[in-house]
Design an enzyme around this catalytic site. Structure first.
Site, PDB file in Angstrom:
ATOM      1  N   SER A 235     -15.350   9.401  63.802  1.00  0.00           N
ATOM      2  CA  SER A 235     -15.767  10.769  64.101  1.00  0.00           C
ATOM      3  C   SER A 235     -14.549  11.687  64.187  1.00  0.00           C
ATOM      4  O   SER A 235     -13.816  11.844  63.216  1.00  0.00           O
ATOM      5  CB  SER A 235     -16.610  10.787  65.379  1.00  0.00           C
TER       6      SER A 235
ATOM      7  N   ASP B 175     -26.631  11.192  59.031  1.00  0.00           N
ATOM      8  CA  ASP B 175     -25.790  11.478  60.191  1.00  0.00           C
ATOM      9  C   ASP B 175     -26.100  12.881  60.711  1.00  0.00           C
ATOM     10  O   ASP B 175     -25.926  13.872  59.993  1.00  0.00           O
ATOM     11  CB  ASP B 175     -24.316  11.378  59.770  1.00  0.00           C
TER      12      ASP B 175
ATOM     13  N   HIS C 158     -24.985   8.620  63.335  1.00  0.00           N
ATOM     14  CA  HIS C 158     -23.584   8.933  63.613  1.00  0.00           C
ATOM     15  C   HIS C 158     -22.965   7.804  64.420  1.00  0.00           C
ATOM     16  O   HIS C 158     -23.281   7.609  65.587  1.00  0.00           O
ATOM     17  CB  HIS C 158     -23.475  10.247  64.388  1.00  0.00           C
TER      18      HIS C 158
END
Length: 333
Positions: A150, A275, A303
């Site tokens: 991320s 996502d 995600h």
């Protein structure tokens, strides 16, 4: 440089991702993964300093007796740590493989307060370089592989694009990274994403900023504390403290996507098409990346979710995929 056919062959050799049949949708796959938290691996903590030399940084290690085993470092996501679900799963797999592992925390994460005049953000590629240089110094003989998740993934990808052949890792994996930060910021401002994820992150971000406010350059603390979205927070804190004009300037200048074509180290770029943090239309395409970037975009996964298996599911697919990708660098045969 590998040909497109060779890249596809290497991707085809990775494990196929399949979510549990009952686990539907990007939000559910994202959130459910946090309930599959594995046991804590046998970490050894070492406290070093960040690139400013003004704050302590925890490095949580997985040790091995094998002197020439690869070292895999993980850069976590926003407000993550070595105890995030993905970090535990990956480092447990590293331990089982007999490799050396490390989770290098960003400023103020991992249980040690930040005392530097800056925090951390998606575009802090200089800090990634500092961490990798530190690891090279500590383990000069080991192959060094880097994984970023991320926020940490975007910072890692930005570093790889900026440094090209000079990047200090031998290969990398970038997981669920919002490399198109302008598009990701819009997605997180809308509907269910705003209601689900903004409160989750702001719950820890706001108390940190309140406690550390005196050490930063001038910013409007009241505006920060009134934040109701990540965009609000970035506009009131991240941008002014780190030298950006506003949140839009931050997202534009910190985004890794324009730099992906300059990456020169083998890099797995993994994004699920569902996502919630990164719209499928904004995902990188072959024309956006260099020959050393391997795009892996399964339809499902959420995600940093990627729960697989039957029943309640497990988190082994992501570690197995990353290790398989890195093992090719260790033994291409």
């Amino acid at each position: 440089m590998p040909s497109e056919q060779q890249r596809q062959q290497r991707l085809a050799a990775l494990p196929t991702y399949r979510s549990p049949v009952w686990l539907k949708g990007g939000h559910a796959q994202t959130i459910w993964a946090k309930t599959r938290l594995p046991p804590a691996p046998p970490y050894r903590r070492q406290v070093l300093t960040d690139s400013t030399g003004q704050t302590a940084i925890p490095y949580d290690w997985i040790d091995t007796d094998c002197a020439d085993a690869p070292l895999l470092v993980l850069f976590h996501g926003l407000e993550g740590s070595s105890h995030s679900h993905y970090a535990r799963a990956l480092m447990q797999a590293v331990a089982e493989r007999g490799w050396q592992g490390c989770v290098a925390h960003f400023r103020g994460c991992g249980g040690i307060a930040n005392t530097a005049p800056i925090a951390y953000h998606s575009g802090d590629s200089a800090e990634i370089g500092h961490y990798l240089a530190t690891l090279r110094r500590l383990h000069p003989q080991r192959p060094l592989y880097a994984a970023g998740v991320s926020l940490g993934g975007n910072a890692l990808a930005k570093y790889l694009g900026e440094t090209g052949d000079a990047a200090l890792c031998d290969a990398a994996a970038v997981i669920s990274a919002p490399v198109d930060l302008p598009a990701a910021s819009v997605a997180l401002e809308r509907g269910l994403s705003r209601r689900l994820y903004a409160p989750y992150f702001l719950h820890t971000l706001l108390p940190k900023v309140r406690a550390e406010a005196a050490q930063y350059p001038p910013f409007d603390l009241n505006a920060v504390l009134k934040s109701r979205s990540l965009g609000d927070f970035d506009n009131a804190f991240t941008a002014p403290v780190h030298g950006f004009a506003d949140k839009n300037d931050y997202y534009r200048r910190a985004a890794a996507k324009p730099l992906l074509r300059h990456i020169r180290k083998p890099t797995l770029l993994l994004n699920a098409q569902n996502d919630p943090f990164m719209p499928a239309a904004a995902l990188p395409r072959i024309s956006d990346v260099s020959e050393q970037v391997y795009l892996h975009q399964p339809p499902q996964g959420g995600h940093v979710g990627f729960v697989s298996g039957s029943g309640r599911g497990h988190l082994r697919w992501l570690p197995e995929t990353l290790l398989a990708f890195f093992e090719f660098e260790t033994d291409p045969s």
